[in-house]
Design an enzyme around this catalytic site. Structure first.
Site, PDB file in Angstrom:
ATOM      1  CB  THR A  48      30.545  39.867  42.782  1.00 32.34           C
ATOM      2  OG1 THR A  48      31.855  39.393  43.093  1.00 32.34           O
ATOM      3  CG2 THR A  48      30.581  40.646  41.485  1.00 32.34           C
ATOM      4  CE1 TYR A 111      44.879  48.862  37.898  1.00 36.43           C
ATOM      5  CE2 TYR A 111      45.845  49.304  40.045  1.00 36.43           C
ATOM      6  CZ  TYR A 111      45.683  49.639  38.712  1.00 36.43           C
ATOM      7  OH  TYR A 111      46.316  50.739  38.204  1.00 36.43           O
ATOM      8  CE1 TYR A 137      33.390  34.302  42.163  1.00 35.37           C
ATOM      9  CE2 TYR A 137      33.215  36.407  43.291  1.00 35.37           C
ATOM     10  CZ  TYR A 137      32.872  35.588  42.245  1.00 35.37           C
ATOM     11  OH  TYR A 137      32.020  36.038  41.271  1.00 35.37           O
ATOM     12  NE  ARG A 142      31.975  40.305  38.374  1.00 32.52           N
ATOM     13  CZ  ARG A 142      31.313  41.465  38.379  1.00 32.52           C
ATOM     14  NH1 ARG A 142      31.938  42.576  38.713  1.00 32.52           N
ATOM     15  NH2 ARG A 142      30.051  41.521  38.034  1.00 32.52           N
ATOM     16  CE  LYS A 165      30.235  32.911  43.015  1.00 34.77           C
ATOM     17  NZ  LYS A 165      29.733  34.281  43.317  1.00 34.77           N
ATOM     18  CB  ILE A 207      27.836  30.821  45.198  1.00 36.50           C
ATOM     19  CG1 ILE A 207      28.312  29.949  46.363  1.00 36.50           C
ATOM     20  CG2 ILE A 207      27.572  32.259  45.678  1.00 36.50           C
ATOM     21  CD1 ILE A 207      29.598  30.413  47.022  1.00 36.50           C
TER      22      ILE A 207
END
Length: 296
Positions: A48, A111, A137, A142, A165, A207
């Site tokens: 990202t 999405y 992740y 997001r 993560k 991270i």
């Protein structure tokens, strides 16, 4: 028991761009040297913070190859390799493997999203077809998808799924995940300001976006805790929390790229659709950096 890919601080490295918008590979080398000399425990490329969605396939491959060549095995290199299309994610994983990545950071589908059963199917499909360990992740702010602890418990049974993560912001959920998965799953904080709480629950590290600016300090925060000096770790967390917060005053990685520019590492501006911070925000960010002696 699954051995962690790393313990301590991994930098979620920015992808530097030149004034013409192309990838600045010389600056990439410079940033990597900074981290290798500052104690950073692992490097994450093309995730990202590395603006992976706006890199071309050729840029993605070349950034990984250049970064892995520069690191030369001194610390693990983890490649961002996720997509909302499982077939595309697999292709990214294979590209990262061929480039020599030590592990794959695979974000949840976004999405089109999916169910918990869909997450299990997605990650199992990938894990069955890769030869490098996967770090999931989870960043629902997001993606619109949140992985439940019970889903991690199922995925942790796969030998190629090493950990997560975790950036869901829910410490109670993290505690449940660690309780359910035990030593079969490694949890890393995906939020700088939650690195210490996650370590205290049994997490293996962070991270980090903050590590782009102060790699040694984030390494020392994690190392202090892992060495049993919880007082020092807490002191460092409290000391640097204002800067951690400031690096998220706008959409990541807009502020951290601006901060690096102010510190003398001109990594260019983010690619569209991300845009530069306004002047007021830049002034506020500069004020925080000055408090830490990072700019004059």
């Amino acid at each position: 028991m699954k051995h962690p890919i790393f313990t301590g601080s991994a930098v979620a490295l920015v992808t530097p761009f030149s004034q013409d918008g192309s990838v600045n590979y010389e600056m990439l080398d410079r940033l990597l040297e900074l981290h290798l000399s500052s104690g950073t425990d692992a490097v994450v490329l093309c995730a990202t913070t590395g603006e992976s969605p706006v890199l071309t396939a050729e840029e993605y491959k070349k950034v990984l190859q250049r970064g892995i060549q520069k690191v030369a095995g001194r610390v693990p290199v983890i490649a961002g390799a996720g997509s909302n299309c499982t077939a595309t994610a697999l292709q990214l994983c294979k590209t990262a493997q061929e480039a020599g990545a030590d592990a794959l950071l695979v974000v949840t589908p976004f999405y089109n999203k999916t169910s918990q059963n869909g997450l299990i199917a997605h990650y199992t499909y990938l894990a069955d077809r890769v030869n490098k360990p996967i770090i999931i992740y989870n960043v629902p702010s997001r993606t619109g998808v949140n992985v439940k602890p019970e889903t991690y418990q199922i995925l942790a049974k796969h030998p190629m799924i090493n950990g997560v993560k975790e950036a869901n912001g829910d410490i109670t959920s993290v505690a449940r995940t660690i309780s359910l998965c035990k030593d079969n799953f490694n949890v890393y904080s995906g939020n700088d300001d939650q690195a210490l709480p996650m370590l205290s629950l049994g997490g293996k590290g962070v991270i980090s976006v903050f590590a782009n600016c102060l790699p040694h300090q984030m390494h020392e925060l994690c190392r202090a805790y892992l060495d049993g000096d919880t007082k020092q770790a807490a002191s460092l967390e409290a000391k640097y929390l204002p800067l951690m917060d400031a690096l998220f005053m706008d959409i990541n990685p807009i502020p951290v790229k601006e901060a690096l520019r102010m510190m003398g590492y001109d990594c260019g501006i983010c690619r569209l659709p991300l845009v530069e911070m306004d002047d007021a925000a830049k002034k506020e960010l500069a004020s925080v950096l000055k408090r830490y002696g990072l700019i004059l």
